[in-house]
Design a protein around this motif. Structure first.
Motif, PDB file in Angstrom:
ATOM      1  N   PRO A  43      49.823  30.779  48.311  1.00  0.00           N
ATOM      2  CA  PRO A  43      50.751  30.650  47.195  1.00  0.00           C
ATOM      3  C   PRO A  43      50.821  29.200  46.704  1.00  0.00           C
ATOM      4  O   PRO A  43      50.822  28.261  47.491  1.00  0.00           O
ATOM      5  CB  PRO A  43      52.081  31.100  47.797  1.00  0.00           C
ATOM      6  N   GLY A  44      50.822  29.047  45.383  1.00  0.00           N
ATOM      7  CA  GLY A  44      50.859  27.724  44.771  1.00  0.00           C
ATOM      8  C   GLY A  44      49.481  27.183  44.396  1.00  0.00           C
ATOM      9  O   GLY A  44      49.375  26.191  43.688  1.00  0.00           O
ATOM     10  N   THR A  45      48.409  27.842  44.845  1.00  0.00           N
ATOM     11  CA  THR A  45      47.050  27.396  44.562  1.00  0.00           C
ATOM     12  C   THR A  45      46.654  27.760  43.134  1.00  0.00           C
ATOM     13  O   THR A  45      46.951  28.852  42.666  1.00  0.00           O
ATOM     14  CB  THR A  45      46.056  28.059  45.538  1.00  0.00           C
ATOM     15  N   ASN A  65      48.095  40.451  37.031  1.00  0.00           N
ATOM     16  CA  ASN A  65      49.396  41.092  37.229  1.00  0.00           C
ATOM     17  C   ASN A  65      49.540  41.700  38.614  1.00  0.00           C
ATOM     18  O   ASN A  65      50.651  41.880  39.100  1.00  0.00           O
ATOM     19  CB  ASN A  65      49.634  42.166  36.165  1.00  0.00           C
ATOM     20  N   SER A  66      48.425  42.033  39.273  1.00  0.00           N
ATOM     21  CA  SER A  66      48.501  42.652  40.597  1.00  0.00           C
ATOM     22  C   SER A  66      49.207  41.743  41.598  1.00  0.00           C
ATOM     23  O   SER A  66      49.833  42.211  42.534  1.00  0.00           O
ATOM     24  CB  SER A  66      47.101  43.002  41.104  1.00  0.00           C
ATOM     25  N   LEU A  67      49.133  40.434  41.385  1.00  0.00           N
ATOM     26  CA  LEU A  67      49.836  39.513  42.272  1.00  0.00           C
ATOM     27  C   LEU A  67      50.999  38.822  41.577  1.00  0.00           C
ATOM     28  O   LEU A  67      51.623  37.930  42.137  1.00  0.00           O
ATOM     29  CB  LEU A  67      48.876  38.488  42.891  1.00  0.00           C
ATOM     30  N   GLY A  68      51.297  39.234  40.360  1.00  0.00           N
ATOM     31  CA  GLY A  68      52.461  38.703  39.656  1.00  0.00           C
ATOM     32  C   GLY A  68      52.194  37.435  38.871  1.00  0.00           C
ATOM     33  O   GLY A  68      53.133  36.765  38.449  1.00  0.00           O
ATOM     34  N   HIS A  92      55.855  33.703  45.647  1.00  0.00           N
ATOM     35  CA  HIS A  92      56.419  34.880  46.328  1.00  0.00           C
ATOM     36  C   HIS A  92      55.376  35.892  46.806  1.00  0.00           C
ATOM     37  O   HIS A  92      55.729  36.885  47.428  1.00  0.00           O
ATOM     38  CB  HIS A  92      57.403  35.586  45.393  1.00  0.00           C
ATOM     39  N   VAL A  93      54.103  35.651  46.527  1.00  0.00           N
ATOM     40  CA  VAL A  93      53.064  36.640  46.838  1.00  0.00           C
ATOM     41  C   VAL A  93      52.875  36.782  48.341  1.00  0.00           C
ATOM     42  O   VAL A  93      52.803  35.798  49.070  1.00  0.00           O
ATOM     43  CB  VAL A  93      51.730  36.246  46.172  1.00  0.00           C
ATOM     44  N   GLY A 112      36.987  41.086  40.094  1.00  0.00           N
ATOM     45  CA  GLY A 112      36.762  40.443  41.387  1.00  0.00           C
ATOM     46  C   GLY A 112      38.026  40.525  42.220  1.00  0.00           C
ATOM     47  O   GLY A 112      39.090  40.920  41.726  1.00  0.00           O
ATOM     48  N   ASP A 113      37.912  40.174  43.483  1.00  0.00           N
ATOM     49  CA  ASP A 113      39.059  40.222  44.396  1.00  0.00           C
ATOM     50  C   ASP A 113      39.446  38.828  44.853  1.00  0.00           C
ATOM     51  O   ASP A 113      38.586  37.989  45.141  1.00  0.00           O
ATOM     52  CB  ASP A 113      38.736  41.071  45.631  1.00  0.00           C
ATOM     53  N   LEU A 114      40.743  38.597  44.940  1.00  0.00           N
ATOM     54  CA  LEU A 114      41.306  37.363  45.467  1.00  0.00           C
ATOM     55  C   LEU A 114      42.043  37.704  46.757  1.00  0.00           C
ATOM     56  O   LEU A 114      42.849  38.637  46.776  1.00  0.00           O
ATOM     57  CB  LEU A 114      42.278  36.729  44.468  1.00  0.00           C
ATOM     58  N   ILE A 115      41.769  36.969  47.802  1.00  0.00           N
ATOM     59  CA  ILE A 115      42.460  37.157  49.074  1.00  0.00           C
ATOM     60  C   ILE A 115      43.537  36.087  49.179  1.00  0.00           C
ATOM     61  O   ILE A 115      43.247  34.896  49.099  1.00  0.00           O
ATOM     62  CB  ILE A 115      41.481  37.055  50.264  1.00  0.00           C
ATOM     63  N   VAL A 116      44.780  36.529  49.337  1.00  0.00           N
ATOM     64  CA  VAL A 116      45.903  35.606  49.498  1.00  0.00           C
ATOM     65  C   VAL A 116      46.252  35.554  50.973  1.00  0.00           C
ATOM     66  O   VAL A 116      46.408  36.583  51.626  1.00  0.00           O
ATOM     67  CB  VAL A 116      47.121  36.056  48.660  1.00  0.00           C
TER      68      VAL A 116
END
Length: 168
Positions: A43-45, A65-68, A92-93, A112-116
């Motif tokens: 978060p914050g990146t 939008n999937s992660l806000g 908040h993710v 593509g996919d992002l891993i948090v």
């Protein structure tokens, strides 16, 4: 036994490598690849995405939008036929894998996919004991005095024993 394990491992790796090249990228439908940097974020990146899907001088709208994170715009970059955009991972993710997509003005899409991941703690850990909290000058001074007294006492004790052994 090791030879059998190595044989199976090599065979599995070979099959996986061949399988990776066997499926053409266009088979995934009309969606093209969306490159995401970094692919793992906290978060914050700030995340940068780019794709060739929009074509030379193309533009697009990204959907995070999937992660806000909402929508973001992709514009032509300095590289030929590449469009680029950015968004920030909200604070908040929760950790997980999130799909990011782009809809280009030419009708093509990219995904593509992002891993948090969890943010690693920074600063001192407040555990109550140990050296994780900053040094206390009074405690350091007292500790040094105790060590110095023990060293002087040890030297005196050794000198006394040595002089007592000579007398006999």
């Amino acid at each position: 036994m090791r030879t059998t394990v190595r044989l199976f491992t090599r065979t599995a790796l070979t099959v996986a490598a061949i399988g990776a090249f066997a499926v053409p990228p266009a088979y995934a439908g009309n969606s093209e690849t969306l490159e995401i940097y970094p692919s793992e974020a906290t978060p914050g990146t700030t995340v940068t995405v780019n794709t060739l899907a929009c074509g030379k001088h193309g533009r697009g709208v990204g959907d995070a939008n999937s992660l806000g994170a909402g929508e973001f715009h992709l514009n032509p970059s300095t590289h030929k036929e590449v469009v680029v955009g950015q968004f920030t991972v909200p604070e908040h993710v929760k950790p997980g894998t999130y799909g990011i997509s782009v809809a280009c003005d030419n009708g093509k899409t990219a995904r593509g996919d992002l891993i948090v991941k969890h943010r690693r703690p920074s600063g001192h850990v407040q555990t109550g004991v140990g050296g994780s909290v900053g040094p206390d000058t009074a405690q350091v001074t007292a500790g040094a005095a105790v060590l110095a007294a023990a060293a002087v006492g040890g030297v005196l004790l050794l000198r006394r024993r040595a002089s007592g052994a000579r007398g006999h």
